[in-house]
Design an enzyme around this catalytic site. Structure first.
Site, short mmCIF file in Angstrom:
data_model
loop_
_atom_site.label_atom_id
_atom_site.label_comp_id
_atom_site.label_asym_id
_atom_site.label_seq_id
_atom_site.Cartn_x
_atom_site.Cartn_y
_atom_site.Cartn_z
N PRO A 90 -2.48 -5.36 6.61
CA PRO A 90 -3.03 -4.87 7.96
C PRO A 90 -4.21 -4.05 8.03
CG PRO A 90 -0.65 -4.01 7.87
CD PRO A 90 -1.17 -4.92 6.57
N ALA A 143 -2.05 -2.66 12.54
CA ALA A 143 -1.15 -1.69 13.24
C ALA A 143 -1.22 -1.77 14.85
CB ALA A 143 -0.97 -0.37 12.90
N TYR A 169 3.51 7.47 9.83
CA TYR A 169 3.56 7.38 11.35
C TYR A 169 5.01 7.52 11.70
CZ TYR A 169 -1.35 5.99 10.70
OH TYR A 169 -2.56 6.14 10.39
C1 FNR Z 1 -5.73 0.21 6.20
N1 FNR Z 1 -4.50 0.36 5.84
C2 FNR Z 1 -3.58 0.08 7.02
N2 FNR Z 1 -2.39 0.20 6.68
C3 FNR Z 1 -1.40 -0.35 7.49
O1 FNR Z 1 -0.19 -0.11 7.38
N3 FNR Z 1 -1.75 -0.66 8.98
C4 FNR Z 1 -2.99 -0.50 9.34
O2 FNR Z 1 -3.39 -0.89 10.32
C5 FNR Z 1 -4.17 -0.24 8.18
N4 FNR Z 1 -5.31 0.16 8.65
C6 FNR Z 1 -6.29 0.08 7.66
C7 FNR Z 1 -7.80 -0.18 7.90
C8 FNR Z 1 -8.52 -0.20 6.86
C9 FNR Z 1 -10.02 -0.41 7.23
C10 FNR Z 1 -8.04 0.07 5.49
C11 FNR Z 1 -9.32 0.09 4.37
C12 FNR Z 1 -6.87 0.21 5.21
C13 FNR Z 1 -4.17 0.41 4.71
C14 FNR Z 1 -4.10 -0.97 3.75
O3 FNR Z 1 -3.38 -1.84 4.55
C15 FNR Z 1 -3.84 -0.70 2.33
O4 FNR Z 1 -2.47 -0.43 2.10
C16 FNR Z 1 -4.78 0.20 1.40
O5 FNR Z 1 -5.91 -0.25 1.75
C17 FNR Z 1 -4.70 -0.13 -0.01
O6 FNR Z 1 -4.78 -1.31 -0.34
P1 FNR Z 1 -6.45 -1.74 -0.83
O7 FNR Z 1 -7.30 -1.50 0.19
O8 FNR Z 1 -6.42 -0.93 -2.14
O9 FNR Z 1 -6.10 -3.30 -1.19
#
Ligand code: FNR
Length: 371
Positions: A25, A60, A187
């Site tokens: 997400p 989220a 959160y």
């Molecule tokens: C996120 N991440 C995130 N995690 C989550 O649990 N809910 C969310 O809505 C979000 N929103 C979000 C927005 C953006 C733009 C980013 C880059 C990241 C965290 C994401 O899901 C993930 O756990 C981390 O970015 C690490 O993974 P990557 O980016 O290294 O593949």
């Protein structure tokens, strides 16, 4: 055709994922007023569906208005929001060659009421002129420089658990294949779990882990009851909070303590009906002592998988097909979740299939690009 772990289907309850490349997400801070998905979300999520991923989980989404991180977050507390989610679910199912669609249900707790995390916006809590709202948390202790929350009453705790269940029911009506409960990243649910944050002295918190788990497990139970028996229920946790400098003995000890608590939580969540856990980290500290490197969280997924027996997905700087293959082949996780790399290349899974010499279905519209 070479054998690939990444492209083996995975079945949870009555649902088969065509492969194990999932999209994590990602908040887009692009909701219309009142948490309603827009064309941006259709493009964002739809591009992953046409890019070969097995599961796409929408960002989220607040189960109540005050549970949003920012006013630009999605929500799922009313039917107008559900209608637009249904439109995205339809797109994924029509054009995604069997891709599945999920929604992350969330409450941002004391980290709610912030500006959009986008260039050009201030950091931290909204000012009153910009529509700040009172945030809710286990206690009235603030997160770093954020505005202080108000400690939740028992009836607010129960109402919030019910709001998760109501949102889950709306998600099911909108046509999702699964829902993910957000219990990570500092959160609300994670705030309840973490002993340094949840210092309540009633049955919902304090030194006793059973008390700190009570609210998140109540959420799991109610959501499980709200969704069909054959629908898998997902959970996202932060395994550790990176309290000490990464790589030191102190960090290992601190991480082990966090990991023990979260592993126990996952074990009980599984008994309450969770089918898969996505293992992330961090979120309760404004300045975590982490050094993110490729695959820096997979060891936590592996630990939780080994200790609880629950299927896991690993996340965190997983960027290439061979790395993803390795994570699954070595039994660290049953699937991988990608976030930023999927933003960079929404067709990542199609490309990964080529690299791993897998003959998967592509959208007809793209057939000239398939080799
Ligand atoms: C996120 N991440 C995130 N995690 C989550 O649990 N809910 C969310 O809505 C979000 N929103 C979000 C927005 C953006 C733009 C980013 C880059 C990241 C965290 C994401 O899901 C993930 O756990 C981390 O970015 C690490 O993974 P990557 O980016 O290294 O593949």
């Amino acid at each position: 055709m070479a054998y690939s772990y990444l492209f083996q289907p995975l079945t949870l309850r009555g649902l088969e994922f065509k492969n194990r490349a999932f999209v994590a997400p990602m908040c887009q801070y692009s909701a219309a007023d009142d948490g309603i998905p827009t064309d941006w979300h259709l493009m964002h999520l739809g591009s992953f569906a046409t890019g070969g991923f097995g599961l796409i989980i929408a960002e989220a989404s607040g189960v109540v208005p005050e549970g949003r991180i920012s006013p630009g977050d999605l929500g799922l507390w009313n039917d107008d929001q559900a209608r637009e989610f249904a439109h995205i679910a339809d797109f994924v199912h029509t054009h995604g060659q069997g891709a599945k669609f999920g929604i992350q249900l969330a409450h941002a707790g004391r980290k709610a009421s912030t500006y959009h995390a986008l260039p050009g916006y201030p950091e931290g809590s909204l000012s009153p002129e910009d529509g700040a709202w009172t945030t809710l948390a286990p206690t009235d202790e603030p997160f770093g420089p954020f505005d202080a929350p108000r400690a939740m009453t028992e009836s607010e705790i129960l109402e919030t658990a019910q709001a998760f269940a109501d949102a889950a029911r709306r998600a099911v009506d909108a046509g999702v294949d699964t829902v993910q409960i957000h219990a990570a990243h500092g959160y609300l649910l994670h705030e309840f779990l973490q002993k340094d944050v949840n210092t309540r002295d009633d049955r919902w918190g304090g030194t006793d882990l059973e008390n700190r788990m009570r609210f998140p497990l109540e959420v799991v139970r109610r959501v499980r009851e709200a969704i069909p028996d054959d629908m898998p229920l997902m959970l996202r946790v932060s395994a550790v909070d990176w309290k000490e400098e990464a790589g030191t003995e102190a960090a290992r000890e601190a991480n082990d303590a966090d990991l023990a608590d979260i592993t126990e939580f996952v074990r009980q969540a599984a008994a309450a009906g969770v089918d898969m856990v996505d293992v992330s980290s961090g979120g309760n500290l404004p300045q975590p002592q982490v050094r993110p490197v490729p695959g820096y969280q997979t060891e936590f997924a592996a630990h939780i998988r080994r200790e609880t027996g629950l299927p896991t997905s690993a996340v965190g700087i997983i960027t290439d097909a061979v790395q993803a293959e390795h994570v699954i082949a070595t039994g660290q996780a049953d699937a991988v979740s990608l976030a930023r790399e999927a933003l960079r290349d929404p067709r990542w899974a199609l490309r990964a299939a080529q690299e791993l010499r897998q003959d998967i279905e592509w959208p007809d519209q793209f057939y000239r690009a398939k080799r």
